[in-house]
Design a protein around this motif. Sequence first.
Motif, PDB file in Angstrom:
ATOM      1  N   ASP A   1      -1.079   1.136 -10.156  1.00 49.80           N
ATOM      2  CA  ASP A   1      -1.879   1.201  -8.923  1.00 49.80           C
ATOM      3  C   ASP A   1      -2.641  -0.108  -8.687  1.00 49.80           C
ATOM      4  O   ASP A   1      -2.697  -0.599  -7.562  1.00 49.80           O
ATOM      5  CB  ASP A   1      -2.863   2.371  -8.976  1.00 49.80           C
ATOM      6  CG  ASP A   1      -2.183   3.721  -8.860  1.00 49.80           C
ATOM      7  OD1 ASP A   1      -1.015   3.768  -8.414  1.00 49.80           O
ATOM      8  OD2 ASP A   1      -2.817   4.735  -9.236  1.00 49.80           O
ATOM      9  N   ALA A   2      -3.198  -0.659  -9.749  1.00 55.90           N
ATOM     10  CA  ALA A   2      -3.930  -1.923  -9.622  1.00 55.90           C
ATOM     11  C   ALA A   2      -2.978  -3.046  -9.203  1.00 55.90           C
ATOM     12  O   ALA A   2      -3.317  -3.870  -8.338  1.00 55.90           O
ATOM     13  CB  ALA A   2      -4.618  -2.273 -10.937  1.00 55.90           C
ATOM     14  N   TYR A   3      -1.778  -3.066  -9.798  1.00 58.26           N
ATOM     15  CA  TYR A   3      -0.797  -4.088  -9.426  1.00 58.26           C
ATOM     16  C   TYR A   3      -0.337  -3.920  -7.979  1.00 58.26           C
ATOM     17  O   TYR A   3      -0.113  -4.893  -7.272  1.00 58.26           O
ATOM     18  CB  TYR A   3       0.418  -4.039 -10.350  1.00 58.26           C
ATOM     19  CG  TYR A   3       0.234  -4.759 -11.669  1.00 58.26           C
ATOM     20  CD1 TYR A   3      -0.488  -5.945 -11.762  1.00 58.26           C
ATOM     21  CD2 TYR A   3       0.806  -4.263 -12.833  1.00 58.26           C
ATOM     22  CE1 TYR A   3      -0.646  -6.603 -12.964  1.00 58.26           C
ATOM     23  CE2 TYR A   3       0.655  -4.914 -14.045  1.00 58.26           C
ATOM     24  CZ  TYR A   3      -0.069  -6.087 -14.106  1.00 58.26           C
ATOM     25  OH  TYR A   3      -0.211  -6.750 -15.290  1.00 58.26           O
ATOM     26  N   ARG A   4      -0.216  -2.680  -7.520  1.00 61.18           N
ATOM     27  CA  ARG A   4       0.199  -2.446  -6.116  1.00 61.18           C
ATOM     28  C   ARG A   4      -0.852  -2.975  -5.138  1.00 61.18           C
ATOM     29  O   ARG A   4      -0.510  -3.556  -4.107  1.00 61.18           O
ATOM     30  CB  ARG A   4       0.463  -0.966  -5.883  1.00 61.18           C
ATOM     31  CG  ARG A   4       1.770  -0.527  -6.483  1.00 61.18           C
ATOM     32  CD  ARG A   4       2.227   0.815  -5.942  1.00 61.18           C
ATOM     33  NE  ARG A   4       3.555   1.102  -6.449  1.00 61.18           N
ATOM     34  CZ  ARG A   4       3.882   2.210  -7.108  1.00 61.18           C
ATOM     35  NH1 ARG A   4       2.980   3.144  -7.288  1.00 61.18           N
ATOM     36  NH2 ARG A   4       5.101   2.393  -7.550  1.00 61.18           N
ATOM     37  N   GLU A   5      -2.118  -2.744  -5.458  1.00 60.24           N
ATOM     38  CA  GLU A   5      -3.193  -3.282  -4.610  1.00 60.24           C
ATOM     39  C   GLU A   5      -3.151  -4.806  -4.598  1.00 60.24           C
ATOM     40  O   GLU A   5      -3.291  -5.441  -3.547  1.00 60.24           O
ATOM     41  CB  GLU A   5      -4.556  -2.798  -5.099  1.00 60.24           C
ATOM     42  CG  GLU A   5      -4.823  -1.340  -4.821  1.00 60.24           C
ATOM     43  CD  GLU A   5      -6.166  -0.881  -5.363  1.00 60.24           C
ATOM     44  OE1 GLU A   5      -7.042  -1.733  -5.612  1.00 60.24           O
ATOM     45  OE2 GLU A   5      -6.328   0.344  -5.546  1.00 60.24           O
ATOM     46  N   GLU A   6      -2.939  -5.394  -5.783  1.00 60.18           N
ATOM     47  CA  GLU A   6      -2.837  -6.850  -5.894  1.00 60.18           C
ATOM     48  C   GLU A   6      -1.639  -7.363  -5.100  1.00 60.18           C
ATOM     49  O   GLU A   6      -1.719  -8.385  -4.410  1.00 60.18           O
ATOM     50  CB  GLU A   6      -2.707  -7.248  -7.374  1.00 60.18           C
ATOM     51  CG  GLU A   6      -2.520  -8.712  -7.615  1.00 60.18           C
ATOM     52  CD  GLU A   6      -3.777  -9.527  -7.341  1.00 60.18           C
ATOM     53  OE1 GLU A   6      -3.666 -10.761  -7.322  1.00 60.18           O
ATOM     54  OE2 GLU A   6      -4.855  -8.941  -7.127  1.00 60.18           O
ATOM     55  N   LEU A   7      -0.513  -6.633  -5.177  1.00 58.53           N
ATOM     56  CA  LEU A   7       0.694  -7.016  -4.438  1.00 58.53           C
ATOM     57  C   LEU A   7       0.433  -7.035  -2.937  1.00 58.53           C
ATOM     58  O   LEU A   7       0.815  -7.986  -2.238  1.00 58.53           O
ATOM     59  CB  LEU A   7       1.825  -6.043  -4.779  1.00 58.53           C
ATOM     60  CG  LEU A   7       3.177  -6.295  -4.123  1.00 58.53           C
ATOM     61  CD1 LEU A   7       3.751  -7.623  -4.591  1.00 58.53           C
ATOM     62  CD2 LEU A   7       4.140  -5.153  -4.449  1.00 58.53           C
ATOM     63  N   GLN A   8      -0.255  -6.015  -2.422  1.00 59.28           N
ATOM     64  CA  GLN A   8      -0.556  -5.965  -0.986  1.00 59.28           C
ATOM     65  C   GLN A   8      -1.452  -7.130  -0.572  1.00 59.28           C
ATOM     66  O   GLN A   8      -1.255  -7.742   0.478  1.00 59.28           O
ATOM     67  CB  GLN A   8      -1.221  -4.628  -0.628  1.00 59.28           C
ATOM     68  CG  GLN A   8      -0.307  -3.438  -0.757  1.00 59.28           C
ATOM     69  CD  GLN A   8       0.948  -3.576   0.091  1.00 59.28           C
ATOM     70  OE1 GLN A   8       0.901  -3.964   1.250  1.00 59.28           O
ATOM     71  NE2 GLN A   8       2.089  -3.286  -0.511  1.00 59.28           N
ATOM     72  N   ARG A   9      -2.426  -7.448  -1.431  1.00 58.46           N
ATOM     73  CA  ARG A   9      -3.308  -8.574  -1.138  1.00 58.46           C
ATOM     74  C   ARG A   9      -2.536  -9.892  -1.116  1.00 58.46           C
ATOM     75  O   ARG A   9      -2.720 -10.719  -0.223  1.00 58.46           O
ATOM     76  CB  ARG A   9      -4.434  -8.640  -2.185  1.00 58.46           C
ATOM     77  CG  ARG A   9      -5.513  -9.671  -1.855  1.00 58.46           C
ATOM     78  CD  ARG A   9      -6.518  -9.825  -2.973  1.00 58.46           C
ATOM     79  NE  ARG A   9      -5.962 -10.316  -4.216  1.00 58.46           N
ATOM     80  CZ  ARG A   9      -5.632 -11.605  -4.432  1.00 58.46           C
ATOM     81  NH1 ARG A   9      -5.810 -12.495  -3.504  1.00 58.46           N
ATOM     82  NH2 ARG A   9      -5.123 -11.981  -5.590  1.00 58.46           N
ATOM     83  N   LEU A  10      -1.633 -10.078  -2.070  1.00 58.94           N
ATOM     84  CA  LEU A  10      -0.844 -11.309  -2.143  1.00 58.94           C
ATOM     85  C   LEU A  10       0.091 -11.446  -0.944  1.00 58.94           C
ATOM     86  O   LEU A  10       0.252 -12.540  -0.386  1.00 58.94           O
ATOM     87  CB  LEU A  10      -0.047 -11.364  -3.457  1.00 58.94           C
ATOM     88  CG  LEU A  10      -0.884 -11.560  -4.721  1.00 58.94           C
ATOM     89  CD1 LEU A  10      -0.029 -11.325  -5.963  1.00 58.94           C
ATOM     90  CD2 LEU A  10      -1.512 -12.941  -4.736  1.00 58.94           C
ATOM     91  N   ILE A  11       0.712 -10.347  -0.549  1.00 59.61           N
ATOM     92  CA  ILE A  11       1.600 -10.376   0.618  1.00 59.61           C
ATOM     93  C   ILE A  11       0.811 -10.712   1.873  1.00 59.61           C
ATOM     94  O   ILE A  11       1.241 -11.516   2.701  1.00 59.61           O
ATOM     95  CB  ILE A  11       2.345  -9.027   0.767  1.00 59.61           C
ATOM     96  CG1 ILE A  11       3.360  -8.870  -0.370  1.00 59.61           C
ATOM     97  CG2 ILE A  11       3.023  -8.925   2.122  1.00 59.61           C
ATOM     98  CD1 ILE A  11       3.978  -7.490  -0.459  1.00 59.61           C
ATOM     99  N   LYS A  12      -0.364 -10.114   1.994  1.00 60.93           N
ATOM    100  CA  LYS A  12      -1.227 -10.388   3.156  1.00 60.93           C
ATOM    101  C   LYS A  12      -1.605 -11.871   3.212  1.00 60.93           C
ATOM    102  O   LYS A  12      -1.671 -12.465   4.283  1.00 60.93           O
ATOM    103  CB  LYS A  12      -2.488  -9.522   3.082  1.00 60.93           C
ATOM    104  CG  LYS A  12      -3.389  -9.639   4.275  1.00 60.93           C
ATOM    105  CD  LYS A  12      -4.581  -8.717   4.122  1.00 60.93           C
ATOM    106  CE  LYS A  12      -5.535  -8.911   5.290  1.00 60.93           C
ATOM    107  NZ  LYS A  12      -6.731  -8.078   5.120  1.00 60.93           N
ATOM    108  N   ASN A  13      -1.842 -12.473   2.029  1.00 62.14           N
ATOM    109  CA  ASN A  13      -2.210 -13.892   1.964  1.00 62.14           C
ATOM    110  C   ASN A  13      -0.992 -14.815   1.905  1.00 62.14           C
ATOM    111  O   ASN A  13      -1.136 -16.023   1.700  1.00 62.14           O
ATOM    112  CB  ASN A  13      -3.102 -14.154   0.748  1.00 62.14           C
ATOM    113  CG  ASN A  13      -4.438 -13.472   0.875  1.00 62.14           C
ATOM    114  OD1 ASN A  13      -4.910 -13.198   1.976  1.00 62.14           O
ATOM    115  ND2 ASN A  13      -5.061 -13.170  -0.251  1.00 62.14           N
TER     116      ASN A  13
END
Length: 175
Positions: free
Chosen positions: A138-150
């Motif tokens: 779950d933590a990695y998924r949140e990080e993934l969404q943030r990275l994609i957004k950036n």
Amino acid sequence: MECQECHKRPATLHFTQVVNGDKTEVYVCEVCAKEKGYMTYPEEGYSLHHLLSGLFSPSFEIQQDTPRQETEELQCPKCEMTLSKFKQVGKFGCSQCYQTFEEYLDPIFRRVHSGNTAHHGKIPARKGGDMRIKKQVDAYREELQRLIKNEAFEEAATVRDKIKELEKELGRDDA
């Protein structure tokens, strides 16, 4: 330590307030505490009911003409518990109450749990293996969404691979 309000008398009271994770500490003398409203002494004293009702109701009085007054009569269809009765008693009547009063619970949980609505406690070492992995995913998924957004796609690919690795590990544990 001297009083933070008057700077004349020694501080005899220490108040800690946590709002949305921000901790504020106040050191005051008894006189300033009474003047500033940090403490009050009701004639009849405090009961457990006062403590619990203070946790479940806002610190200010609700005006009679506010729209919130209408929500006080929200009622569970299964056990007929009302929102005002729940605030008074501090317990639900049945499991359906959670769905019925769902939109009003978040502020209550935030007040009771110092601004938090999710449990972040310890996981037992012997029994919590899968739980620990799921939290990491779950933590990695949140990080993934943030990275994609950036638009950090190379880093996002690395995180995506870590997620796949952990999900494979979860799949092996189930077999």
